[in-house]
Design a protein around this motif. Structure first.
Motif, PDB file in Angstrom:
ATOM      1  N   GLY A 181      16.122  -9.358   9.959  1.00  0.00           N
ATOM      2  CA  GLY A 181      16.743  -8.049   9.982  1.00  0.00           C
ATOM      3  C   GLY A 181      16.382  -7.195   8.782  1.00  0.00           C
ATOM      4  N   LEU A 182      15.307  -7.536   8.095  1.00  0.00           N
ATOM      5  CA  LEU A 182      14.918  -6.796   6.903  1.00  0.00           C
ATOM      6  C   LEU A 182      13.949  -5.664   7.179  1.00  0.00           C
ATOM      7  N   SER A 183      13.312  -5.669   8.310  1.00  0.00           N
ATOM      8  CA  SER A 183      12.354  -4.610   8.605  1.00  0.00           C
ATOM      9  C   SER A 183      12.754  -3.887   9.877  1.00  0.00           C
ATOM     10  N   ALA A 184      12.025  -2.833  10.148  1.00  0.00           N
ATOM     11  CA  ALA A 184      12.305  -2.053  11.342  1.00  0.00           C
ATOM     12  C   ALA A 184      11.789  -2.745  12.590  1.00  0.00           C
ATOM     13  N   GLY A 185      10.990  -3.800  12.437  1.00  0.00           N
ATOM     14  CA  GLY A 185      10.513  -4.556  13.577  1.00  0.00           C
ATOM     15  C   GLY A 185       9.261  -3.972  14.189  1.00  0.00           C
ATOM     16  N   PRO A 186       8.839  -4.513  15.315  1.00  0.00           N
ATOM     17  CA  PRO A 186       7.564  -4.134  15.912  1.00  0.00           C
ATOM     18  C   PRO A 186       7.529  -2.729  16.488  1.00  0.00           C
ATOM     19  N   ALA A 187       8.661  -2.054  16.642  1.00  0.00           N
ATOM     20  CA  ALA A 187       8.654  -0.713  17.231  1.00  0.00           C
ATOM     21  C   ALA A 187       8.188   0.357  16.244  1.00  0.00           C
ATOM     22  N   VAL A 188       8.043  -0.005  14.976  1.00  0.00           N
ATOM     23  CA  VAL A 188       7.644   0.960  13.951  1.00  0.00           C
ATOM     24  C   VAL A 188       6.196   1.369  14.151  1.00  0.00           C
ATOM     25  N   ASN A 189       5.919   2.653  13.946  1.00  0.00           N
ATOM     26  CA  ASN A 189       4.545   3.156  14.033  1.00  0.00           C
ATOM     27  C   ASN A 189       3.688   2.528  12.955  1.00  0.00           C
ATOM     28  N   GLY A 190       2.366   2.548  13.173  1.00  0.00           N
ATOM     29  CA  GLY A 190       1.440   2.001  12.199  1.00  0.00           C
ATOM     30  C   GLY A 190       1.129   2.977  11.081  1.00  0.00           C
ATOM     31  N   LEU A 191       0.318   2.523  10.171  1.00  0.00           N
ATOM     32  CA  LEU A 191      -0.059   3.327   9.014  1.00  0.00           C
ATOM     33  C   LEU A 191      -0.912   4.530   9.376  1.00  0.00           C
ATOM     34  N   ASP A 192      -1.459   4.549  10.576  1.00  0.00           N
ATOM     35  CA  ASP A 192      -2.325   5.652  10.981  1.00  0.00           C
ATOM     36  C   ASP A 192      -1.589   6.991  11.074  1.00  0.00           C
ATOM     37  N   VAL A 193      -0.267   6.976  11.056  1.00  0.00           N
ATOM     38  CA  VAL A 193       0.488   8.237  11.101  1.00  0.00           C
ATOM     39  C   VAL A 193       0.618   8.867   9.716  1.00  0.00           C
ATOM     40  N   LEU A 194       0.178   8.140   8.679  1.00  0.00           N
ATOM     41  CA  LEU A 194       0.270   8.649   7.317  1.00  0.00           C
ATOM     42  C   LEU A 194      -1.070   9.208   6.850  1.00  0.00           C
ATOM     43  N   THR A 195      -0.999  10.197   5.961  1.00  0.00           N
ATOM     44  CA  THR A 195      -2.214  10.704   5.324  1.00  0.00           C
ATOM     45  C   THR A 195      -2.643   9.696   4.254  1.00  0.00           C
ATOM     46  N   ASP A 196      -3.865   9.855   3.758  1.00  0.00           N
ATOM     47  CA  ASP A 196      -4.336   8.978   2.685  1.00  0.00           C
ATOM     48  C   ASP A 196      -3.435   9.083   1.459  1.00  0.00           C
ATOM     49  N   ASP A 197      -3.026  10.318   1.118  1.00  0.00           N
ATOM     50  CA  ASP A 197      -2.144  10.520  -0.031  1.00  0.00           C
ATOM     51  C   ASP A 197      -0.800   9.817   0.165  1.00  0.00           C
ATOM     52  N   GLN A 198      -0.272   9.867   1.383  1.00  0.00           N
ATOM     53  CA  GLN A 198       0.997   9.211   1.662  1.00  0.00           C
ATOM     54  C   GLN A 198       0.873   7.695   1.570  1.00  0.00           C
ATOM     55  N   ARG A 199      -0.274   7.164   1.958  1.00  0.00           N
ATOM     56  CA  ARG A 199      -0.492   5.721   1.825  1.00  0.00           C
ATOM     57  C   ARG A 199      -0.481   5.313   0.353  1.00  0.00           C
ATOM     58  N   VAL A 200      -1.060   6.152  -0.497  1.00  0.00           N
ATOM     59  CA  VAL A 200      -1.064   5.861  -1.934  1.00  0.00           C
ATOM     60  C   VAL A 200       0.363   5.874  -2.472  1.00  0.00           C
ATOM     61  N   VAL A 201       1.150   6.875  -2.066  1.00  0.00           N
ATOM     62  CA  VAL A 201       2.544   6.959  -2.515  1.00  0.00           C
ATOM     63  C   VAL A 201       3.328   5.745  -2.013  1.00  0.00           C
ATOM     64  N   LEU A 202       3.132   5.365  -0.766  1.00  0.00           N
ATOM     65  CA  LEU A 202       3.825   4.204  -0.207  1.00  0.00           C
ATOM     66  C   LEU A 202       3.439   2.929  -0.958  1.00  0.00           C
ATOM     67  N   ARG A 203       2.174   2.784  -1.287  1.00  0.00           N
ATOM     68  CA  ARG A 203       1.723   1.612  -2.041  1.00  0.00           C
ATOM     69  C   ARG A 203       2.405   1.574  -3.413  1.00  0.00           C
ATOM     70  N   CYS A 204       2.526   2.730  -4.045  1.00  0.00           N
ATOM     71  CA  CYS A 204       3.220   2.800  -5.338  1.00  0.00           C
ATOM     72  C   CYS A 204       4.689   2.408  -5.192  1.00  0.00           C
ATOM     73  N   LEU A 205       5.334   2.912  -4.139  1.00  0.00           N
ATOM     74  CA  LEU A 205       6.730   2.541  -3.880  1.00  0.00           C
ATOM     75  C   LEU A 205       6.862   1.026  -3.695  1.00  0.00           C
ATOM     76  N   ALA A 206       5.949   0.470  -2.920  1.00  0.00           N
ATOM     77  CA  ALA A 206       6.006  -0.954  -2.623  1.00  0.00           C
ATOM     78  C   ALA A 206       5.792  -1.802  -3.868  1.00  0.00           C
ATOM     79  N   ARG A 207       5.117  -1.247  -4.848  1.00  0.00           N
ATOM     80  CA  ARG A 207       4.907  -1.965  -6.117  1.00  0.00           C
ATOM     81  C   ARG A 207       6.078  -1.785  -7.071  1.00  0.00           C
ATOM     82  N   GLY A 208       7.076  -1.018  -6.639  1.00  0.00           N
ATOM     83  CA  GLY A 208       8.292  -0.879  -7.435  1.00  0.00           C
ATOM     84  C   GLY A 208       8.308   0.296  -8.391  1.00  0.00           C
TER      85      GLY A 208
END
Length: 89
Positions: free
Chosen positions: A10-37
């Motif tokens: 129950g920690l993730s949104a599960g398989p119904a979540v869209n893939g990374l292709d809906v994000l721009t390259d810049d948004q992927r960088v921001v998400l990676r930074c978030l994921a690194r804390g």
């Protein structure tokens, strides 16, 4: 004992979540930074963005991925393979 996907806990949104292709390259960088804390002010400094611009990007990432909050975004990033962290022994 095998590896249990995070969505089974129950920690993730599960398989119904869209893939990374809906994000721009810049948004992927921001998400990676978030994921690194990194906090917003750190992301802003490293990427040369304004604090409000980072907050807007995070909001747009959550909207595009249909995630409820930053914690879900971090879990999503890890499950999507954006980071490769060693497992503790």
């Amino acid at each position: 004992m095998g590896v249990v996907p995070m969505f089974s806990w129950g920690l993730s949104a599960g398989p119904a979540v869209n893939g990374l292709d809906v994000l721009t390259d810049d948004q992927r960088v921001v998400l990676r930074c978030l994921a690194r804390g990194h906090e917003d002010h750190e992301i802003a400094r490293v990427l040369g963005l304004g604090l409000q611009q980072v907050a807007d990007e995070v909001s747009d990432i959550l909207r595009r991925l249909e995630l409820p909050d930053r914690v879900a975004a971090v879990v999503f990033a890890h499950e999507a393979g954006m980071l490769h962290l060693p497992f503790p022994r």
